[in-house]
Design an enzyme around this catalytic site. Structure first.
Site, mmCIF file in Angstrom:
data_model
loop_
_atom_site.group_PDB
_atom_site.id
_atom_site.type_symbol
_atom_site.label_atom_id
_atom_site.label_comp_id
_atom_site.label_asym_id
_atom_site.label_seq_id
_atom_site.Cartn_x
_atom_site.Cartn_y
_atom_site.Cartn_z
ATOM 1 N N CYS A 255 0.820 -1.222 0.000
ATOM 2 C CA CYS A 255 0.000 0.000 0.000
ATOM 3 C C CYS A 255 0.852 1.271 0.000
ATOM 4 C CB CYS A 255 -0.916 0.014 1.217
ATOM 5 S SG CYS A 255 -2.045 -1.376 1.276
ATOM 6 N N HIS B 210 -2.500 7.071 4.526
ATOM 7 C CA HIS B 210 -3.050 5.943 3.764
ATOM 8 C C HIS B 210 -4.429 5.613 4.333
ATOM 9 C CE1 HIS B 210 -3.688 2.198 1.882
ATOM 10 N NE2 HIS B 210 -3.369 1.454 2.919
ATOM 11 N N ASN C 252 -10.040 0.621 1.445
ATOM 12 C CA ASN C 252 -8.591 0.666 1.251
ATOM 13 C C ASN C 252 -8.291 0.355 -0.219
ATOM 14 O OD1 ASN C 252 -5.845 0.214 1.176
ATOM 15 N ND2 ASN C 252 -5.796 -1.102 2.988
HETATM 16 N N1 ACO Z 1 -17.786 -8.728 10.332
HETATM 17 C C1 ACO Z 1 -18.104 -9.222 11.532
HETATM 18 N N2 ACO Z 1 -17.208 -9.798 12.360
HETATM 19 C C2 ACO Z 1 -15.938 -9.859 11.938
HETATM 20 C C3 ACO Z 1 -15.528 -9.358 10.685
HETATM 21 C C4 ACO Z 1 -16.514 -8.793 9.873
HETATM 22 N N3 ACO Z 1 -16.257 -8.281 8.656
HETATM 23 N N4 ACO Z 1 -14.208 -9.572 10.550
HETATM 24 C C5 ACO Z 1 -13.777 -10.169 11.670
HETATM 25 N N5 ACO Z 1 -14.831 -10.342 12.510
HETATM 26 C C6 ACO Z 1 -14.827 -10.955 13.826
HETATM 27 C C7 ACO Z 1 -13.711 -11.940 14.024
HETATM 28 O O1 ACO Z 1 -14.049 -13.198 13.513
HETATM 29 C C8 ACO Z 1 -13.562 -11.947 15.522
HETATM 30 O O2 ACO Z 1 -14.551 -12.763 16.053
HETATM 31 P P1 ACO Z 1 -14.249 -13.689 17.346
HETATM 32 O O3 ACO Z 1 -13.876 -12.741 18.435
HETATM 33 O O4 ACO Z 1 -15.550 -14.400 17.552
HETATM 34 O O5 ACO Z 1 -13.117 -14.577 16.922
HETATM 35 C C9 ACO Z 1 -13.890 -10.506 15.927
HETATM 36 O O6 ACO Z 1 -14.612 -9.947 14.800
HETATM 37 C C10 ACO Z 1 -12.672 -9.669 16.208
HETATM 38 O O7 ACO Z 1 -11.731 -9.878 15.149
HETATM 39 P P2 ACO Z 1 -10.379 -9.109 15.091
HETATM 40 O O8 ACO Z 1 -9.618 -9.501 13.862
HETATM 41 O O9 ACO Z 1 -9.689 -9.231 16.413
HETATM 42 O O10 ACO Z 1 -10.935 -7.622 14.918
HETATM 43 P P3 ACO Z 1 -10.137 -6.275 15.034
HETATM 44 O O11 ACO Z 1 -10.784 -5.413 16.036
HETATM 45 O O12 ACO Z 1 -8.659 -6.493 15.114
HETATM 46 O O13 ACO Z 1 -10.456 -5.621 13.619
HETATM 47 C C11 ACO Z 1 -9.416 -5.257 11.512
HETATM 48 C C12 ACO Z 1 -10.047 -6.254 12.440
HETATM 49 C C13 ACO Z 1 -10.463 -4.228 11.127
HETATM 50 C C14 ACO Z 1 -8.927 -5.972 10.262
HETATM 51 C C15 ACO Z 1 -8.243 -4.587 12.243
HETATM 52 O O14 ACO Z 1 -7.389 -5.522 12.813
HETATM 53 C C16 ACO Z 1 -7.477 -3.691 11.339
HETATM 54 O O15 ACO Z 1 -7.954 -2.702 10.870
HETATM 55 N N6 ACO Z 1 -6.206 -4.017 11.106
HETATM 56 C C17 ACO Z 1 -5.415 -3.256 10.199
HETATM 57 C C18 ACO Z 1 -5.333 -3.994 8.965
HETATM 58 C C19 ACO Z 1 -5.592 -3.183 7.749
HETATM 59 O O16 ACO Z 1 -6.112 -2.083 7.752
HETATM 60 N N7 ACO Z 1 -5.202 -3.793 6.679
HETATM 61 C C20 ACO Z 1 -5.376 -3.226 5.422
HETATM 62 C C21 ACO Z 1 -4.220 -3.589 4.566
HETATM 63 S S1 ACO Z 1 -2.746 -3.053 5.259
HETATM 64 C C22 ACO Z 1 -2.691 -1.491 5.113
HETATM 65 O O17 ACO Z 1 -3.254 -0.957 4.215
HETATM 66 C C23 ACO Z 1 -1.992 -0.766 6.155
#
Ligand code: ACO
Length: 329
Positions: free
Chosen positions: A116, A256, A286
Site C-alpha cells: 500500500c 493511507h 482501502n
Molecule cells: N464482520 C463481523 N465480524 C468480523 C468481521 C466482519 N467483517 N471480521 C472479523 N470479525 C470478527 C472476528 O471473527 C472476531 O470474532 P471472534 O472474536 O468471535 O473470533 C472478531 O470480529 C474480532 O476480530 P479481530 O480480527 O480481532 O478484529 P479487530 O478489532 O482487530 O479488527 C481489523 C479487524 C479491522 C482488520 C483490524 O485488525 C485492522 O484494521 N487491522 C489493520 C489492517 C488493515 O487495515 N489492513 C489493510 C491492509 S494493510 C494497510 O493498508 C496498512
C-alpha cells in the site's frame, strides 16, 4: 533527505469505478454487519471495477487527466512508474502496458511493489530522477483492482478493500513548491502479516492453491494495526525533523486510507488535529496504491488544498514497507 533539483506534482488525476459495493451489500455475501464494519474500520462502501477493466485501464484513465492538467508535453515524459499490488499479470509490467496505451514513446517503464506504500515509494523515486536532472518528467501511477484478489468468504479481509486509480506527473518544481523531503523504510520480518501466498515462485498455482484461496489477500489484522500506528508516525517525524519542521507547519495530513482507527491513532500520536486530516475511506475502503492519490486529488479538486499549502503524506503496506513525504502544493 531531499537533495538536487526540486520536483513537484505538476498534474494529478484519478479514476473511480462507478459500481458501489455497500456494507449492506456485503451483509448478503458474508456474515458481517454495517455496524461491525463501520465501527472497526470507518468504511461504508467501496468501488468495484467492471469485469472488462484491468488495473492498466484504470491507470490510463487517471493518467489522461494528470497529463492534461500538468500541461507537460507527453513526449517529455521519460519514465513511467507503475505502483500496484494487482498488476494486469506477473509480466510484462503494468507500467509498460499503460505506457503503450498512452503512446509515451520516449518513456522507460517499470512496476514497483511496496504494498500500500507503492505510490509513496513511486513519488520518492520519481522525485530523485528529477532531482538528478536525468529526466524531464515522470508519470507515477497508483492503481488497484483489489476486488480480484479477495476471498469473498473471508469476512475479515473482503470488507476492507476497493478498486480505483490515481496518476501524477512529476516535473521540476516552480519556485517554492514541490517535494521537500521523504522518508522510506521497510522490514521484511513482517512479511507474513500481509500477503498473497500463492502465484509466485514459492507457491506456484495449482488446483489446490486455487481451491484453498491462496491467491487472495491473507492478513494478520492486529499485527498490521500495531505496526501501522507506530511506523507511520516515526516516518513522518523523521521527515519533518530533517527539515527542521514540526507538525505545526503542516496544513494537511493525508494518511493511507486503510482504517479510521489507524488514522485517528496516528493523528493523535503526531498531535495533528482532526480538521487537518483528510479522510475519504468511508467512500472507497482501502485502495492500496490508489489511496493517497485519490485523497490528494479530491482535496485539490474541492479547493481544500490550496497553492502553497504544506502536506504530509504517510503510508504503510505489505513488506512491511512504509514512509512519509512532505510537500508544498
Ligand atoms: N464482520 C463481523 N465480524 C468480523 C468481521 C466482519 N467483517 N471480521 C472479523 N470479525 C470478527 C472476528 O471473527 C472476531 O470474532 P471472534 O472474536 O468471535 O473470533 C472478531 O470480529 C474480532 O476480530 P479481530 O480480527 O480481532 O478484529 P479487530 O478489532 O482487530 O479488527 C481489523 C479487524 C479491522 C482488520 C483490524 O485488525 C485492522 O484494521 N487491522 C489493520 C489492517 C488493515 O487495515 N489492513 C489493510 C491492509 S494493510 C494497510 O493498508 C496498512
Amino acid at each position: 533527505m531531499f537533495k538536487g533539483i526540486p520536483a513537484e506534482i505538476a498534474g494529478i488525476g484519478i479514476f473511480i469505478p462507478e459500481k458501489i459495493l455497500s456494507n449492506a451489500d456485503l451483509e448478503k455475501i458474508v456474515d458481517t454487519s454495517d455496524e461491525w464494519i463501520t465501527t472497526r474500520t470507518g468504511i461504508k462502501e467501496r468501488r468495484i471495477a467492471p469485469d472488462d477493466m484491468a488495473t492498466s485501464d484504470m491507470m490510463k484513465r487517471a493518467a489522461d487527466i494528470a497529463i492534461e492538467r500538468s500541461g507537460i508535453n507527453p513526449d517529455d515524459i521519460q519514465l513511467v512508474i507503475g505502483c500496484t499490488a494487482t498488476p494486469d499479470m506477473p509480466f510484462p509490467s503494468t507500467a509498460c502496458l499503460v505506457q503503450h496505451k498512452l503512446g509515451l514513446q520516449n518513456a522507460a517503464a517499470f512496476d514497483l511493489q511496496a504494498g500500500c506504500s507503492g505510490f509513496l515509494y513511486g513519488l520518492t523515486i520519481a522525485s530523485q530522477f528529477i532531482a538528478s536532472g536525468a529526466v524531464k518528467a515522470v508519470l507515477v501511477l497508483g492503481g488497484e483492482t483489489l476486488s480480484r484478489i479477495q476471498n469473498w468468504e473471508d469476512r475479515s479481509t473482503c470488507v476492507l478493500f476497493g478498486d480505483g486509480a490515481g496518476a501524477a506527473v512529476i516535473a521540476p518544481a516552480k519556485e517554492g513548491s514541490g517535494i521537500l523531503n521523504f522518508s522510506i523504510s521497510a522490514d521484511g520480518a513482517f512479511a507474513d502479516a500481509l500477503k498473497v501466498p500463492a502465484g509466485g515462485s514459492l507457491m506456484p498455482a495449482t488446483e489446490e492453491t486455487v481451491k484453498n484461496h491462496m491467491h487472495a489477500v491473507h492478513m494478520d489484522g492486529r499485527d498490521v494495526f500495531r505496526q501501522a500506528v507506530t511506523k507511520m508516525p516515526e516516518a513522518a517525524l523523521k521527515a519533518l525533523e530533517e527539515l527542521g519542521m514540526t507538525v505545526e507547519d503542516i496544513d494537511h495530513f493525508i494518511p493511507h486510507q486503510a482504517n479510521i482507527r489507524i488514522i485517528e491513532s496516528v493523528g493523535k500520536r503526531l498531535g495533528i488535529p482532526e480538521e487537518k486530516t483528510i479522510v475519504n475511506l468511508q467512500k472507497y475502503g482501502n485502495t492500496s496504491c490508489a489511496s493517497l492519490p485519490i485523497a490528494l486529488c479530491e482535496a485539490v479538486e474541492s479547493g481544500r488544498i490550496k497553492k502553497g499549502d504544506t502536506i504530509l503524506l504517510t503510508a504503510i503496506g505489505a513488506g512491511l514497507a512504509w514512509g512519509s513525504i512532505i510537500l508544498k502544493w
